[in-house]
Write a protein that holds these residues in place. Structure first.
Motif, PDB file in Angstrom:
ATOM      1  N   HIS A 102      64.870  28.640  55.376  1.00  0.00           N
ATOM      2  CA  HIS A 102      64.776  29.996  54.826  1.00  0.00           C
ATOM      3  C   HIS A 102      63.509  30.706  55.285  1.00  0.00           C
ATOM      4  O   HIS A 102      63.510  31.928  55.496  1.00  0.00           O
ATOM      5  CB  HIS A 102      64.809  29.954  53.296  1.00  0.00           C
ATOM      6  N   GLN A 110      71.353  34.785  54.330  1.00  0.00           N
ATOM      7  CA  GLN A 110      71.693  33.604  53.535  1.00  0.00           C
ATOM      8  C   GLN A 110      72.939  32.893  54.058  1.00  0.00           C
ATOM      9  O   GLN A 110      73.008  31.660  54.072  1.00  0.00           O
ATOM     10  CB  GLN A 110      71.898  33.985  52.062  1.00  0.00           C
ATOM     11  N   VAL A 113      72.061  30.857  57.113  1.00  0.00           N
ATOM     12  CA  VAL A 113      71.371  29.634  56.711  1.00  0.00           C
ATOM     13  C   VAL A 113      72.382  28.583  56.269  1.00  0.00           C
ATOM     14  O   VAL A 113      72.317  27.421  56.686  1.00  0.00           O
ATOM     15  CB  VAL A 113      70.365  29.925  55.573  1.00  0.00           C
ATOM     16  N   LYS A 114      73.344  28.995  55.468  1.00  0.00           N
ATOM     17  CA  LYS A 114      74.370  28.071  54.980  1.00  0.00           C
ATOM     18  C   LYS A 114      75.191  27.513  56.138  1.00  0.00           C
ATOM     19  O   LYS A 114      75.484  26.311  56.190  1.00  0.00           O
ATOM     20  CB  LYS A 114      75.282  28.791  53.983  1.00  0.00           C
TER      21      LYS A 114
END
Length: 271
Positions: A102, A110, A113-114
């Motif tokens: 992050h 987000q 990132v996942k």
């Protein structure tokens, strides 16, 4: 297209000399830099990243000029679209896996990132700190952190150096799948000939700061395979075999090396 044309005085094993390299890299390619220790491979990565400055040179990425010593242009490292994976990973020891990734992510990414956590098989380790991870797991975190910026150029400096054969193979599979998915132009420094042959489109050999060889790699048709996370592992005493489950497959083997695998590790599944 990426153009690298740099000249820099440098101390080699043989004495003072010049690193003098001129390359054109095709966008989306994966190029390996090989050669003896001290031949200038890491120095070249540092020049591209902007961590060192050549005596003279020019670096252009697509239409953007990152360096032109004649015009006195020299973009700072943070203004170059690069992802850099160091040999020692350089993770923040006080941050978890999720926090490390992050930290490098642009605002509002987000979902990216996942995606990268899933692609690198780090789901089971997101709340762990680097000290609790294996060398291969730390390299996967560093790789995800480098790619989360969606760089135009990915620089990998000996990512396999400190890994055992199994971890090296796993990291190679992850790297290849990420490269095929993201198509980020990649420069890989490695002494591991097997990894170079498996991954690279092109292999450039440096000797005392000069390009000595430049070979395109003929690719064989790849196996239809996936790298998946181990979700369950047991030993069947009756069959004397290890049983491993992934989200899509159940595998078995009498190979005692499978006893070293753990839930959360990655494994190659060939279809």
């Amino acid at each position: 297209m990426i153009l690298i044309d740099v000249v820099m005085e440098r101390l080699f094993v043989e004495g003072v000399g010049e690193l003098r390299v001129q390359l054109e890299l095709k966008t989306g390619s994966l190029t390996a830099l090989v050669g003896p220790s001290g031949s200038g491979k890491t120095t070249l990565l540092r020049l591209v990243a902007g961590l060192d400055t050549p005596g003279q040179g020019r670096i252009c990425v697509e239409e953007a000029v990152w360096l032109d010593t004649h015009q006195k242009i020299n973009r700072l490292p943070q203004h170059r679209s690069i992802g850099y994976v160091f040999q020692d990973t350089a993770l923040f020891p006080n941050m978890t896996v999720l926090e490390n990734i992050h930290y490098a992510a642009p605002a509002g990414q987000q979902m990216l990132v996942k995606e990268l956590i899933e692609a690198t098989g780090l789901d089971a380790f997101v709340n762990q700190k680097p000290a609790r991870l294996s060398g291969g797991q730390r390299q996967r975190v560093a790789l995800a952190r480098a790619l989360v910026r969606q760089p135009e150029l990915l620089l990998l400096d000996e990512p396999f150096a400190a890994l055992d054969a199994q971890a090296s193979q796993t990291l190679g599979q992850v790297l290849l799948q990420l490269h095929q998915t993201w198509r980020t132009t990649t420069l890989l420094v490695s002494h591991h000939q097997a990894d170079v042959q498996a991954l690279a489109d092109r292999v450039i050999g440096l000797t005392q700061g000069r390009v000595e060889t430049d070979d395109s790699m003929a690719k064989q048709s790849p196996d239809i395979s996936l790298v998946e996370t181990i979700t369950h592992i047991t030993y069947d005493e009756t069959q004397q075999k290890w049983l491993i489950e992934t989200p899509t497959t159940r595998l078995q083997s009498a190979n005692p090396a499978w006893g070293q695998r753990r839930v959360g590790d990655l494994i190659k599944v060939v279809r």
